[in-house]
Write a protein that holds these residues in place. Structure first.
Motif, short mmCIF file in Angstrom:
data_model
loop_
_atom_site.label_atom_id
_atom_site.label_comp_id
_atom_site.label_asym_id
_atom_site.label_seq_id
_atom_site.Cartn_x
_atom_site.Cartn_y
_atom_site.Cartn_z
N PHE A 1 0.83 -1.21 0.00
CA PHE A 1 0.00 0.00 0.00
C PHE A 1 0.86 1.26 0.00
N VAL A 2 0.33 2.32 -0.56
CA VAL A 2 0.91 3.65 -0.39
C VAL A 2 0.42 4.20 0.96
N VAL A 3 1.35 4.55 1.83
CA VAL A 3 0.99 5.08 3.15
C VAL A 3 1.00 6.60 3.16
N GLU A 4 2.08 7.17 2.64
CA GLU A 4 2.24 8.63 2.73
C GLU A 4 3.04 9.11 1.52
N THR A 5 2.44 10.00 0.76
CA THR A 5 3.14 10.54 -0.41
C THR A 5 3.93 11.79 -0.04
N ALA A 6 4.97 12.05 -0.82
CA ALA A 6 5.81 13.22 -0.57
C ALA A 6 5.22 14.47 -1.22
N LYS A 7 4.46 14.28 -2.29
CA LYS A 7 3.89 15.42 -3.02
C LYS A 7 2.40 15.54 -2.73
N ALA A 8 1.96 16.75 -2.46
CA ALA A 8 0.56 16.98 -2.10
C ALA A 8 -0.39 16.52 -3.21
N GLU A 9 0.03 16.67 -4.46
CA GLU A 9 -0.88 16.31 -5.56
C GLU A 9 -1.12 14.80 -5.67
N ASN A 10 -0.32 14.01 -4.92
CA ASN A 10 -0.50 12.55 -4.95
C ASN A 10 -1.26 12.01 -3.75
N ARG A 11 -1.71 12.89 -2.85
CA ARG A 11 -2.34 12.43 -1.61
C ARG A 11 -3.52 11.50 -1.84
N ALA A 12 -4.24 11.67 -2.95
CA ALA A 12 -5.41 10.83 -3.21
C ALA A 12 -5.04 9.36 -3.38
N LEU A 13 -3.76 9.08 -3.60
CA LEU A 13 -3.31 7.69 -3.79
C LEU A 13 -3.02 6.99 -2.46
N GLU A 14 -2.97 7.74 -1.39
CA GLU A 14 -2.66 7.13 -0.09
C GLU A 14 -3.74 6.12 0.29
N GLY A 15 -3.30 4.93 0.70
CA GLY A 15 -4.22 3.86 1.05
C GLY A 15 -4.50 2.90 -0.09
N ALA A 16 -4.10 3.25 -1.30
CA ALA A 16 -4.35 2.39 -2.46
C ALA A 16 -3.31 1.28 -2.53
N THR A 17 -3.70 0.14 -3.11
CA THR A 17 -2.78 -0.97 -3.28
C THR A 17 -2.04 -0.84 -4.61
N LEU A 18 -0.84 -1.42 -4.64
CA LEU A 18 0.00 -1.27 -5.83
C LEU A 18 -0.55 -2.03 -7.03
N ASP A 19 -1.24 -3.14 -6.81
CA ASP A 19 -1.80 -3.85 -7.96
C ASP A 19 -2.84 -3.00 -8.67
N VAL A 20 -3.68 -2.32 -7.89
CA VAL A 20 -4.72 -1.46 -8.48
C VAL A 20 -4.09 -0.27 -9.18
N LEU A 21 -3.12 0.39 -8.53
CA LEU A 21 -2.49 1.56 -9.12
C LEU A 21 -1.75 1.21 -10.41
N ALA A 22 -1.05 0.07 -10.41
CA ALA A 22 -0.31 -0.35 -11.60
C ALA A 22 -1.26 -0.65 -12.75
N LYS A 23 -2.37 -1.31 -12.43
CA LYS A 23 -3.36 -1.64 -13.46
C LYS A 23 -3.96 -0.38 -14.06
N GLN A 24 -4.27 0.58 -13.20
CA GLN A 24 -4.82 1.86 -13.68
C GLN A 24 -3.83 2.58 -14.59
N ALA A 25 -2.56 2.45 -14.29
CA ALA A 25 -1.53 3.13 -15.07
C ALA A 25 -1.10 2.33 -16.30
N GLY A 26 -1.58 1.08 -16.39
CA GLY A 26 -1.19 0.22 -17.50
C GLY A 26 0.26 -0.19 -17.46
N LYS A 27 0.80 -0.35 -16.23
CA LYS A 27 2.21 -0.70 -16.07
C LYS A 27 2.37 -1.99 -15.28
#
Length: 561
Positions: free
Chosen positions: A362-388
């Motif tokens: 999981f993403v716990v804490e982002t360094a950039k404010a514009e990425n805060r919405a990703l906190e709590g998301a799992t990497l499998d979901v984020l990678a799939k959304q990004a197509g990576k």
């Protein structure tokens, strides 16, 4: 008149038997009486039916450095722990020559996730030998009771210097090491600890010194420990030290062998049970093997500046050897290096610390404010959304935030049904808090509260008398700690008062209170109403409450055979 009487308690004596209702009286740090309606006392505590038990004995900690600047080894006493066993895996700071101090600290920074700034600012180097280390602890005083292993990596470095991480030892060097083990046992070591685990790497990804030991060295040092007829051999095992091999060592030394770390893996679900079966078969043959396990899921907070969960991989070695952030970032961007990591993750699936379970990262804490919405998301979901590919995504994302992104990985031991079977085995040693280590990754110092709350009350895997026994009477017997671990007249007044209906470990939180302002994860207790160490109160329902200058603990130096 007693010094202290705890009245009207459900008394769990640590033996595993059913509780009795009554009072416990304390005089001069010892249990003076157990029974109904005890007489007057200088101090009385109304338990009002709460549970009273021996204090928790934490058999797997790494407080060797912290205790030199923090005698109460925060947060353990506020989590019910009254006795800690230091030096596990052989990662001790004694013996240590002055010229090896910085090397020792740099190794600890890597293998145990300790802040180098905190170690350099905090450790009191008022010793060189292991006996001098125990003498220093005794002179300065300790908060909880402390037992210490003689540590293989420290002993190897003391004898071999920087060669300790480079080569096998000579006969003369083994003889020197054996003498140091004998000296440590005479001075009061609880045993000898070592590691052959592939995940245990020091500075720059070099193996910790004990991993370079051959069979001759290992057997000689365990024999040296056993000559006194006492002591426990503790090993964090790697792939080259099989259970049958360790049974040979136990048979030869005629001493218990405590084997870490028994974790269940969802990607290799039978391995932990095969291990446990082999240990129990050895026990049936009269050889005292003990599997050391945890009652907590293994999860780690990390950044890619030091991603411990990947560092047991051969493919990760170049990243571990990077000398500066720019070189590390260059490696992380290298497609060939990424391909080698991917290949090893696939080839060794089920045998690594991280086994490509991206849905448990999981993403716990982002360094950039514009990425805060990703906190709590799992990497499998984020990678799939990004197509990576998930590995590409997590590295690219970390690089985009200068490697400051905080992630958490739920690694092992998170299947309650499977873990429950391991904990229910009456011979496993429930411990593995790693308290004092990996301070930026996790905090399992409250493992005992989790056992009594989650596993006993909530899931019923153990009844409460058995849960208390596994935290108190059982480890006291295993380590030969006499006069503790049970509530008996004449025993030390190491006590824990708690509410069985609410007891639990609280949520983890980040604090910046280590030397040099370094950060750590810590946690508070839930449902814990009192902790006494040798009759001195160390914690109440609000947490730690002892006078910081008090030193109620004892450096344990005499152990039963």
């Amino acid at each position: 008149m007693f010094d202290l009487v705890i009245r009207d308690a459900e008394i769990f004596d640590g033996s595993g038997t059913k509780p009795i209702h009554g009072d416990v009286g304390v005089t001069n740090g010892k249990i003076a009486a157990i029974g109904p309606k005890l007489g007057t006392a200088k101090e009385s505590v109304k338990a009002d039916g709460l549970a009273l038990a021996p204090g928790i004995i934490d058999g797997h900690t790494h407080y060797d450095a912290q205790i030199t600047w923090d005698p109460f080894v925060d947060p353990s006493p506020a989590l019910g722990v009254t006795t800690t066993v230091l030096g596990n895996c052989g990662f001790t700071i004694a013996p240590c020559k002055p010229q090896d101090r910085d090397l020792t600290m740099r190794h600890l920074t890597h293998v145990e996730g300790m802040s180098l700034d905190a170690l350099r600012a905090g450790i009191r180097w008022e010793f060189e030998s292991f006996p001098q280390y125990l003498d220093m602890l005794e002179k300065n005083g300790v908060g909880p009771n402390v037992a210490c292993f003689a540590g293989h990596s420290a002993i190897r470095t003391f004898v071999m210097g920087t060669d300790a991480t480079e080569r096998a030892s000579t006969e003369a060097e083994v003889a020197q090491m054996a003498d140091l083990v004998r000296d440590a046992m005479k001075a009061g070591a609880v045993g000898f600890a070592s590691s052959t685990a592939e995940a245990h790497n020091g500075e720059g990804g070099t193996p910790m010194p004990s991993r370079l030991a051959d069979d001759r060295e290992l057997r000689t040092l365990v024999r040296a420990m056993s000559e006194s007829g006492k002591g426990v051999y503790m090993l964090t095992k790697g792939s080259k030290t099989s259970i049958p091999y360790l049974e040979e060592i136990a048979a030869e030394a005629k001493r218990p062998v405590v084997i870490a770390a028994l974790f269940h893996s969802n990607t290799n679900p039978t391995a932990s049970f095969d291990w446990l079966r082999q240990v129990n078969e050895a026990r049936a043959r009269g050889h005292a093997l003990v599997a050391q396990t945890s009652c907590c899921p293994l999860s780690m907070d990390f950044t890619f500046k030091s991603p411990y969960l990947f560092e047991s991989m051969q493919a990760w070695k170049p990243a571990m050897a990077a000398h500066d952030p720019a070189e590390l970032e260059k490696i992380y961007r290298d497609p060939a290096w990424r391909a080698s990591v991917r290949a090893e993750l696939e080839a060794k699936r089920g045998r690594l610390l991280f086994n490509s379970e991206w849905n448990k990262l999981f993403v716990v804490e982002t360094a950039k404010a514009e990425n805060r919405a990703l906190e709590g998301a799992t990497l499998d979901v984020l990678a799939k959304q990004a197509g990576k590919d998930p590995l590409d995504f997590i590295l690219d994302f970390a690089l985009s935030e200068k490697l400051d992104t905080m992630f958490v990985a739920q690694l092992l031991h998170n299947d309650d049904a499977a873990v429950g079977k391991i904990l229910a085995d009456p011979n496993t040693h429930i411990s593995l808090s790693d308290a004092g280590a990996h301070l930026t990754f996790f905090c399992d110092a409250g493992f005992g509260l989790h056992l009594m709350g989650h596993w006993s009350r909530d899931l019923g895997v153990l009844d409460l008398p058995q849960a208390v026994h596994r935290l108190t009477g059982q480890p006291a017997k295993l380590f030969g700690i006499e006069g503790r671990g049970l509530l008996r007249e004449g025993y030390a007044a190491d006590l824990m008062l708690f509410d069985p209906t609410t007891v639990a470990r609280g949520p983890k939180r980040r604090a910046h209170d280590l030397p040099a302002g370094a950060a750590r994860l810590t946690a508070s207790a839930v449902g814990l109403h009192g902790v006494w160490i040798n009759g001195t109160k160390a914690a109440d329902e609000k947490g730690f409450c002892a006078d910081p200058k008090a030193r109620p603990g004892e450096v344990l130096r005499r152990f039963a055979a």
